[in-house]
Motif scaffolding. Sequence first.
Motif, PDB file in Angstrom:
ATOM      1  N   ILE A   1      -4.161  -2.131  -2.236  1.00  0.00           N
ATOM      2  CA  ILE A   1      -4.808  -2.637  -3.443  1.00  0.00           C
ATOM      3  C   ILE A   1      -4.291  -4.034  -3.806  1.00  0.00           C
ATOM      4  N   GLN A   2      -3.060  -4.368  -3.436  1.00  0.00           N
ATOM      5  CA  GLN A   2      -2.443  -5.615  -3.908  1.00  0.00           C
ATOM      6  C   GLN A   2      -3.162  -6.901  -3.468  1.00  0.00           C
ATOM      7  N   PRO A   3      -3.711  -7.203  -2.338  1.00  0.00           N
ATOM      8  CA  PRO A   3      -3.487  -6.505  -1.073  1.00  0.00           C
ATOM      9  C   PRO A   3      -2.354  -7.187  -0.298  1.00  0.00           C
ATOM     10  N   ASP A   4      -1.457  -6.378   0.286  1.00  0.00           N
ATOM     11  CA  ASP A   4      -0.369  -6.897   1.102  1.00  0.00           C
ATOM     12  C   ASP A   4      -0.489  -6.255   2.485  1.00  0.00           C
ATOM     13  N   MET A   5      -1.242  -6.893   3.356  1.00  0.00           N
ATOM     14  CA  MET A   5      -1.531  -6.303   4.664  1.00  0.00           C
ATOM     15  C   MET A   5      -0.287  -6.255   5.548  1.00  0.00           C
ATOM     16  N   GLY A   6       0.610  -7.233   5.389  1.00  0.00           N
ATOM     17  CA  GLY A   6       1.832  -7.227   6.177  1.00  0.00           C
ATOM     18  C   GLY A   6       2.685  -6.008   5.883  1.00  0.00           C
TER      19      GLY A   6
ATOM     20  N   GLY B   1      -5.492   8.927  17.826  1.00  0.00           N
ATOM     21  CA  GLY B   1      -6.501   9.015  16.762  1.00  0.00           C
ATOM     22  C   GLY B   1      -6.074   8.238  15.535  1.00  0.00           C
ATOM     23  N   GLY B   2      -4.769   8.274  15.263  1.00  0.00           N
ATOM     24  CA  GLY B   2      -4.241   7.529  14.116  1.00  0.00           C
ATOM     25  C   GLY B   2      -4.403   6.030  14.304  1.00  0.00           C
ATOM     26  N   MET B   3      -4.173   5.551  15.527  1.00  0.00           N
ATOM     27  CA  MET B   3      -4.353   4.129  15.816  1.00  0.00           C
ATOM     28  C   MET B   3      -5.820   3.730  15.653  1.00  0.00           C
ATOM     29  N   ALA B   4      -6.700   4.598  16.134  1.00  0.00           N
ATOM     30  CA  ALA B   4      -8.136   4.330  15.984  1.00  0.00           C
ATOM     31  C   ALA B   4      -8.521   4.335  14.509  1.00  0.00           C
ATOM     32  N   GLY B   5      -7.917   5.273  13.758  1.00  0.00           N
ATOM     33  CA  GLY B   5      -8.180   5.337  12.327  1.00  0.00           C
ATOM     34  C   GLY B   5      -7.718   4.083  11.609  1.00  0.00           C
ATOM     35  N   LEU B   6      -6.574   3.522  12.085  1.00  0.00           N
ATOM     36  CA  LEU B   6      -6.068   2.283  11.489  1.00  0.00           C
ATOM     37  C   LEU B   6      -7.064   1.146  11.694  1.00  0.00           C
ATOM     38  N   VAL B   7      -7.609   1.077  12.900  1.00  0.00           N
ATOM     39  CA  VAL B   7      -8.595   0.030  13.189  1.00  0.00           C
ATOM     40  C   VAL B   7      -9.799   0.174  12.257  1.00  0.00           C
ATOM     41  N   GLY B   8     -10.234   1.434  12.077  1.00  0.00           N
ATOM     42  CA  GLY B   8     -11.358   1.682  11.178  1.00  0.00           C
ATOM     43  C   GLY B   8     -11.038   1.321   9.742  1.00  0.00           C
ATOM     44  N   LEU B   9      -9.808   1.659   9.315  1.00  0.00           N
ATOM     45  CA  LEU B   9      -9.388   1.354   7.948  1.00  0.00           C
ATOM     46  C   LEU B   9      -9.341  -0.153   7.716  1.00  0.00           C
ATOM     47  N   VAL B  10      -8.812  -0.875   8.712  1.00  0.00           N
ATOM     48  CA  VAL B  10      -8.750  -2.332   8.602  1.00  0.00           C
ATOM     49  C   VAL B  10     -10.153  -2.917   8.481  1.00  0.00           C
ATOM     50  N   ALA B  11     -11.088  -2.367   9.276  1.00  0.00           N
ATOM     51  CA  ALA B  11     -12.473  -2.857   9.228  1.00  0.00           C
ATOM     52  C   ALA B  11     -13.092  -2.626   7.850  1.00  0.00           C
ATOM     53  N   ILE B  12     -12.803  -1.456   7.262  1.00  0.00           N
ATOM     54  CA  ILE B  12     -13.350  -1.135   5.932  1.00  0.00           C
ATOM     55  C   ILE B  12     -12.769  -2.067   4.876  1.00  0.00           C
ATOM     56  N   ILE B  13     -11.431  -2.246   4.923  1.00  0.00           N
ATOM     57  CA  ILE B  13     -10.766  -3.123   3.942  1.00  0.00           C
ATOM     58  C   ILE B  13     -11.234  -4.563   4.113  1.00  0.00           C
ATOM     59  N   TRP B  14     -11.401  -4.968   5.368  1.00  0.00           N
ATOM     60  CA  TRP B  14     -11.819  -6.335   5.673  1.00  0.00           C
ATOM     61  C   TRP B  14     -13.151  -6.679   5.012  1.00  0.00           C
ATOM     62  N   ASN B  15     -14.040  -5.704   4.968  1.00  0.00           N
ATOM     63  CA  ASN B  15     -15.375  -5.941   4.408  1.00  0.00           C
ATOM     64  C   ASN B  15     -15.524  -5.459   2.968  1.00  0.00           C
ATOM     65  N   SER B  16     -14.385  -5.156   2.328  1.00  0.00           N
ATOM     66  CA  SER B  16     -14.419  -4.695   0.945  1.00  0.00           C
ATOM     67  C   SER B  16     -14.050  -5.827   0.004  1.00  0.00           C
ATOM     68  N   PRO B  17     -14.317  -5.679  -1.287  1.00  0.00           N
ATOM     69  CA  PRO B  17     -13.955  -6.710  -2.277  1.00  0.00           C
ATOM     70  C   PRO B  17     -12.443  -6.928  -2.390  1.00  0.00           C
ATOM     71  N   LEU B  18     -11.648  -5.945  -1.908  1.00  0.00           N
ATOM     72  CA  LEU B  18     -10.196  -6.083  -1.977  1.00  0.00           C
ATOM     73  C   LEU B  18      -9.713  -7.266  -1.142  1.00  0.00           C
ATOM     74  N   MET B  19     -10.416  -7.513  -0.048  1.00  0.00           N
ATOM     75  CA  MET B  19      -9.995  -8.546   0.886  1.00  0.00           C
ATOM     76  C   MET B  19     -10.639  -9.875   0.512  1.00  0.00           C
ATOM     77  N   GLU B  20      -9.889 -10.703  -0.185  1.00  0.00           N
ATOM     78  CA  GLU B  20     -10.405 -12.000  -0.588  1.00  0.00           C
ATOM     79  C   GLU B  20     -10.449 -12.949   0.608  1.00  0.00           C
ATOM     80  N   GLN B  21     -11.266 -13.975   0.490  1.00  0.00           N
ATOM     81  CA  GLN B  21     -11.443 -14.924   1.584  1.00  0.00           C
ATOM     82  C   GLN B  21     -10.130 -15.604   1.960  1.00  0.00           C
ATOM     83  N   TYR B  22      -9.255 -15.787   0.952  1.00  0.00           N
ATOM     84  CA  TYR B  22      -7.956 -16.407   1.221  1.00  0.00           C
ATOM     85  C   TYR B  22      -7.199 -15.628   2.288  1.00  0.00           C
ATOM     86  N   TRP B  23      -7.161 -14.296   2.126  1.00  0.00           N
ATOM     87  CA  TRP B  23      -6.417 -13.462   3.064  1.00  0.00           C
ATOM     88  C   TRP B  23      -7.090 -13.423   4.424  1.00  0.00           C
ATOM     89  N   LYS B  24      -8.415 -13.393   4.449  1.00  0.00           N
ATOM     90  CA  LYS B  24      -9.132 -13.401   5.729  1.00  0.00           C
ATOM     91  C   LYS B  24      -8.800 -14.672   6.511  1.00  0.00           C
TER      92      LYS B  24
END
Length: 372
Positions: free
Chosen positions: A159-164, A189-212
Amino acid sequence: MLQKVTVNKKLVKELDFWSIIVVIALVVFGSLNIYSATHMKSGTYYLKAQLIWLVVGLLLICVILLFDYSLIKNYANIIYWFGIFLLILNDTLFKVTVNGASSWMKIGPIQLQPSEFARLGMIIMIAKQLDDMEGNINNIRNFVKLTIYALIPMVLIVIQPDMGMTMIYFFSVLGMYFISGLNLKIIGGGMAGLVGLVAIIWNSPLMEQYWKTRLTSFLNPESDELGSGNQLISSLIGIGSSGFWGKGFLKGTQVGGGFVPEDHTDFIFSVVGEEWGIVGAAFLVILYFILLYRFVKISRESKDIFGSVLCIGIVASMLFSILQNIGMTIGIMPITGITLPFMSYGGSSMMTNFIGLGLILSVGMRRKKINF
């Protein structure tokens, strides 16, 4: 109870002094590089502050070693939920935004990073749960329970978002799961889930253009040389021009010229690479290798599951931090706000690293049954 808070001479003999020596060497070496990066603007301020943190950290270790690490297991719930409470406060009332992430909390003159302390709480909680489960992680009920404990702080950090920091949490948990014998298919499966989670966060309002922009700038920093790519380009110029022996202490042109932002914190390795060259970088890597080797050795010799998993959680967290931090300064990893353990300037990271060190040393001291 008195036996548990008194360090017997036999216990002192079991203390891994090599780990302490290596950590002191890391902090002193880091302090020299911090001074080099900051002396022109701040004199000896950051140097003195970092050395004070070293003394405070060593005193903190002494206090931790007085107690049997197994006592911490009794307070795992309090430690874990207090960390969650800090994260909630951080995300609501006391947040301070630094470099696009609200991962800092300020109360009066005190500024700290709750996610650093919550990370230790999560590691302690999962180690405690696995010990209670007798290591039976492949039981679906146990696995779900552990994963919920891991996800709660991770969601609050996203939520912060602090991806590191989110990645540090993930790989800490992954290390604890792996050492506990989790089925490799589930890990995959967990690694695949992480990739999916990153994709969801990447395209969500949480991920501002600055962080991208910040996270992807390492792929092509030349596309924005004066903006998002400037930090990495300056770092690469400094490290790439250092040669075998480096340019010399206090002689770095990129560091001395102020071209590398955050050179005393996130980009401290840029200072090492430019001023100390391949020799200095190799020296640093060797110190880390010795330290992590000692930690893994202590984990393998632990007398119980709690101690073993606790050590590996801290090791995994530290290992990923090292690889990510060094990687981002040489352009092979995304740029995140991850510090280099015991090297970067910062009270929160220094204190949590010293607490982690104290816990591991306590596990090592008490790996054998001592007859009083």
